[in-house]
Write a protein that holds these residues in place. Structure first.
Motif, short mmCIF file in Angstrom:
data_model
loop_
_atom_site.label_atom_id
_atom_site.label_comp_id
_atom_site.label_asym_id
_atom_site.label_seq_id
_atom_site.Cartn_x
_atom_site.Cartn_y
_atom_site.Cartn_z
N TRP A 114 -4.73 0.34 1.35
CA TRP A 114 -5.04 -0.89 2.10
C TRP A 114 -5.36 -0.56 3.55
N HIS A 140 -2.20 -2.40 -6.74
CA HIS A 140 -1.21 -3.45 -6.50
C HIS A 140 -0.73 -4.06 -7.83
N ASN A 141 -1.65 -4.19 -8.78
CA ASN A 141 -1.30 -4.78 -10.07
C ASN A 141 -0.80 -3.74 -11.08
N GLU A 146 -0.48 2.92 -2.29
CA GLU A 146 -1.10 1.60 -2.14
C GLU A 146 -1.26 1.23 -0.67
#
Length: 166
Positions: free
Chosen positions: A128, A100-101, A124
């Motif tokens: 999740w 995410h970053n 991503e």
């Protein structure tokens, strides 16, 4: 008494991990071929996702087969699946959080339908999803273990009988 949801949740984990496996393998291959990595960290993170998806595909499929076979093997015990689920949740949560970053772009607005940004976003999202499936299975398994514990059953019945006398 065995939980009947286990095969279904492990099937979902296997299918999600297989989708992640295919996508990350493709992205790693395409990036190695064209030598176009946004950052070295992104390349390493894709390799982590590839490991996680291979790990999850292998073990969740094995657990599913062992459960369908009767679950008599030591590796298919509830305790081993709880330990595996905790470890796998940590792996997926860490990878998805770092992705995410790390990934480039935000929501990929204005990009082509098939673009590196959208593919990274899908990696991503699947991470999740896998994290959520692992946590859901872990929570439901622990709740099932607590509800089927004979010691707790006796405490509940003793507590309800004493309340009836009052």
């Amino acid at each position: 008494m065995k939980p009947s949801y286990h095969p279904f949740l492990f099937l979902l984990m296997t299918c999600t991990a297989m989708a992640e496996l295919g996508l990350t393998a493709f992205l790693i291959s395409a990036g190695n071929e064209s030598r176009t990595w946004p950052t070295p960290r992104y390349h390493s993170l894709l390799i982590l996702f590839l490991f996680n998806s291979t790990w999850t595909t292998l073990f969740s499929a094995a657990y599913m087969v062992w459960m369908m076979d009767g679950g008599g093997q030591l590796l298919a015990s509830i305790a081993s699946s709880v330990i595996w689920l905790m470890l796998t949740s940590i792996l997926w949560g860490s990878a998805a959080g770092i992705m995410h970053n790390t990934r480039t772009g935000t929501n990929c607005a204005g990009r082509a339908v098939i673009s590196r940004c959208r593919q990274s976003l899908t990696v991503e999202a699947l991470g999740w999803t896998e994290f959520g499936l692992c946590l859901l299975t872990l929570i439901v398994t622990c709740a099932w273990m607590l509800s089927s514990d004979p010691k707790l059953q006796r405490k509940r019945s003793v507590g309800s009988e004493s309340q009836r006398l009052v």
